[in-house]
Design a protein around this motif. Structure first.
Motif, mmCIF file in Angstrom:
data_model
loop_
_atom_site.group_PDB
_atom_site.id
_atom_site.type_symbol
_atom_site.label_atom_id
_atom_site.label_comp_id
_atom_site.label_asym_id
_atom_site.label_seq_id
_atom_site.Cartn_x
_atom_site.Cartn_y
_atom_site.Cartn_z
ATOM 1 N N CYS A 79 0.813 -1.223 0.000
ATOM 2 C CA CYS A 79 0.000 0.000 0.000
ATOM 3 C C CYS A 79 0.844 1.269 0.000
ATOM 4 O O CYS A 79 0.411 2.299 -0.527
ATOM 5 C CB CYS A 79 -0.919 0.003 1.222
ATOM 6 S SG CYS A 79 -2.094 -1.350 1.271
ATOM 7 N N GLY A 80 2.033 1.213 0.601
ATOM 8 C CA GLY A 80 2.864 2.409 0.709
ATOM 9 C C GLY A 80 3.164 3.065 -0.631
ATOM 10 O O GLY A 80 2.909 4.269 -0.808
ATOM 11 N N PRO A 81 3.702 2.331 -1.613
ATOM 12 C CA PRO A 81 3.980 2.950 -2.915
ATOM 13 C C PRO A 81 2.730 3.489 -3.601
ATOM 14 O O PRO A 81 2.778 4.546 -4.250
ATOM 15 C CB PRO A 81 4.598 1.795 -3.720
ATOM 16 C CG PRO A 81 5.170 0.870 -2.691
ATOM 17 C CD PRO A 81 4.238 0.954 -1.533
ATOM 18 N N ILE A 82 1.612 2.776 -3.455
ATOM 19 C CA ILE A 82 0.363 3.247 -4.062
ATOM 20 C C ILE A 82 -0.051 4.577 -3.457
ATOM 21 O O ILE A 82 -0.418 5.532 -4.158
ATOM 22 C CB ILE A 82 -0.753 2.200 -3.881
ATOM 23 C CG1 ILE A 82 -0.392 0.898 -4.599
ATOM 24 C CG2 ILE A 82 -2.087 2.744 -4.390
ATOM 25 C CD1 ILE A 82 -1.368 -0.230 -4.347
ATOM 26 N N LEU A 83 0.032 4.642 -2.147
ATOM 27 C CA LEU A 83 -0.375 5.874 -1.459
ATOM 28 C C LEU A 83 0.594 7.015 -1.742
ATOM 29 O O LEU A 83 0.185 8.178 -1.853
ATOM 30 C CB LEU A 83 -0.468 5.616 0.045
ATOM 31 C CG LEU A 83 -1.070 6.731 0.896
ATOM 32 C CD1 LEU A 83 -2.467 7.087 0.386
ATOM 33 C CD2 LEU A 83 -1.125 6.315 2.355
ATOM 34 N N LEU A 84 1.881 6.707 -1.876
ATOM 35 C CA LEU A 84 2.866 7.736 -2.208
ATOM 36 C C LEU A 84 2.569 8.344 -3.571
ATOM 37 O O LEU A 84 2.602 9.574 -3.741
ATOM 38 C CB LEU A 84 4.272 7.131 -2.186
ATOM 39 C CG LEU A 84 5.414 8.069 -2.590
ATOM 40 C CD1 LEU A 84 5.487 9.256 -1.633
ATOM 41 C CD2 LEU A 84 6.740 7.314 -2.625
ATOM 42 N N ILE A 85 2.274 7.497 -4.558
ATOM 43 C CA ILE A 85 1.939 7.988 -5.896
ATOM 44 C C ILE A 85 0.662 8.829 -5.855
ATOM 45 O O ILE A 85 0.581 9.897 -6.471
ATOM 46 C CB ILE A 85 1.776 6.807 -6.878
ATOM 47 C CG1 ILE A 85 3.121 6.096 -7.070
ATOM 48 C CG2 ILE A 85 1.230 7.282 -8.220
ATOM 49 C CD1 ILE A 85 3.020 4.812 -7.880
ATOM 50 N N TRP A 86 -0.320 8.353 -5.110
ATOM 51 C CA TRP A 86 -1.596 9.056 -5.034
ATOM 52 C C TRP A 86 -1.440 10.438 -4.401
ATOM 53 O O TRP A 86 -1.972 11.434 -4.905
ATOM 54 C CB TRP A 86 -2.601 8.239 -4.240
ATOM 55 C CG TRP A 86 -3.888 8.962 -3.979
ATOM 56 C CD1 TRP A 86 -4.300 9.542 -2.816
ATOM 57 C CD2 TRP A 86 -4.935 9.209 -4.919
ATOM 58 N NE1 TRP A 86 -5.525 10.129 -2.952
ATOM 59 C CE2 TRP A 86 -5.944 9.931 -4.248
ATOM 60 C CE3 TRP A 86 -5.119 8.879 -6.267
ATOM 61 C CZ2 TRP A 86 -7.106 10.341 -4.875
ATOM 62 C CZ3 TRP A 86 -6.299 9.288 -6.893
ATOM 63 C CH2 TRP A 86 -7.266 10.003 -6.199
ATOM 64 N N THR A 87 -0.696 10.515 -3.305
ATOM 65 C CA THR A 87 -0.513 11.816 -2.653
ATOM 66 C C THR A 87 0.324 12.760 -3.503
ATOM 67 O O THR A 87 0.152 13.981 -3.430
ATOM 68 C CB THR A 87 0.155 11.627 -1.273
ATOM 69 O OG1 THR A 87 1.352 10.843 -1.409
ATOM 70 C CG2 THR A 87 -0.785 10.932 -0.300
#
Length: 291
Positions: free
Chosen positions: A225-233
């Protein structure tokens, strides 16, 4: 050394039946720990979002994930914990091989439900006041029973269903004086309830069949989830907004953020611990009892 420190094996339903007294004592510890951490986490998150008017709930979630992954990696590196049940062999400390690839793929649905649960829960805290938030969140128990029925076929007796009805009735009576209707806030809280129910039911099913313990499941959630959330933010501009936040370097705000990250780590562990030792419904009831 890792196995000496590992306290939370993946629960085997048959084992739980044969040693119910020991498991119920552990379950009581898990439930009490969860409730203590949950109360503190809500207060710290509410302070960051409302008292300091921090506009980026997703960034808080990202910080919490990063801190959790750093802590888990450090503890695994020093053999304080293990990620797999019965893990005895030495493994390389490459993040890609800390857990078996098959187990990592197996936890993707759990990670996705976790991400939705975290994001929507964080937003729901902002939308309504604390008394009404806790009142509406008590309806999660109903959603959990429904999701468990569809995912696992779990049925509950009439006394249990009646008890759940009493809990919800009591919650709305307790929060009636604080009733301030906000369609957006109410909608987000109910979506949060659905996400929570799916997440807990996923722990009870995927978690017990993955071969990973609570720490391993937390690690998989973080690295997926971390990379997904980083891209999203980054795309949404939340990171840029965070860098321009006037209180970013305020000692008070930084203290709140640090405590929020610590509590998020502890509560994630307690959620896995409590759900895998007991059940998704028990975890939801604990969420009601903490009020």
């Amino acid at each position: 050394m890792a196995k000496d420190h590992e306290m939370i094996p993946v629960t085997d339903p048959s084992r739980k039946t044969s040693s119910s007294s020991a498991m119920s004592r552990k379950g009581a510890y898990a439930a009490a720990s969860y409730m203590a951490c949950a109360v503190l986490l809500v207060m710290f998150n509410k302070a960051a979002l409302s008292s300091y008017h921090f506009p980026c709930a997703n960034v808080i979630t990202l910080f919490q994930m990063v801190c959790s992954c750093v802590l888990l990696y450090a503890m695994r590196y020093w053999d304080i914990i293990s990620f797999s049940v019965g893990e005895t062999q030495s493994i390389s400390y490459n993040p890609a091989t800390l857990v078996p690839h098959k187990a990592l793929v197996h936890t993707i649905p759990l990670a996705v439900s976790y991400l939705l649960y975290m994001l929507v829960s964080m937003e729901s805290i902002r939308g309504v006041n604390v008394p009404m938030y806790t009142t509406l969140r008590r309806t999660t128990v109903v959603f959990t029973m429904v999701v468990e029925y569809f995912l696992t076929g779990q049925r509950y007796s009439h006394p249990v269903v009646g008890s759940v009805g009493i809990i919800i009735l009591g919650a709305f009576i307790a929060g009636a004086r604080d009733l301030s209707f906000d369609s957006y806030g109410y909608t987000v809280v109910f979506i949060s309830n659905i996400c929570t129910a799916v997440y807990l039911a996923s722990i009870a099913t995927i978690g017990k069949s993955s071969g990973l313990n609570s720490f391993g499941l937390m690690w998989c959630n973080g690295i997926i989830c971390g990379p997904i959330l980083l891209i999203w933010t980054s795309i949404s501009g939340d990171l840029e907004t965070t860098m321009k936040f006037p209180n970013l370097f305020s000692p008070g705000f930084q203290a709140v953020m640090a405590l929020s990250c610590i509590m998020a780590f502890l509560i994630n562990y307690c959620v896995f611990w409590n759900t895998m030792l007991n059940s998704a419904l028990t975890q939801t009831i604990c969420g009601n009892l903490k009020v």
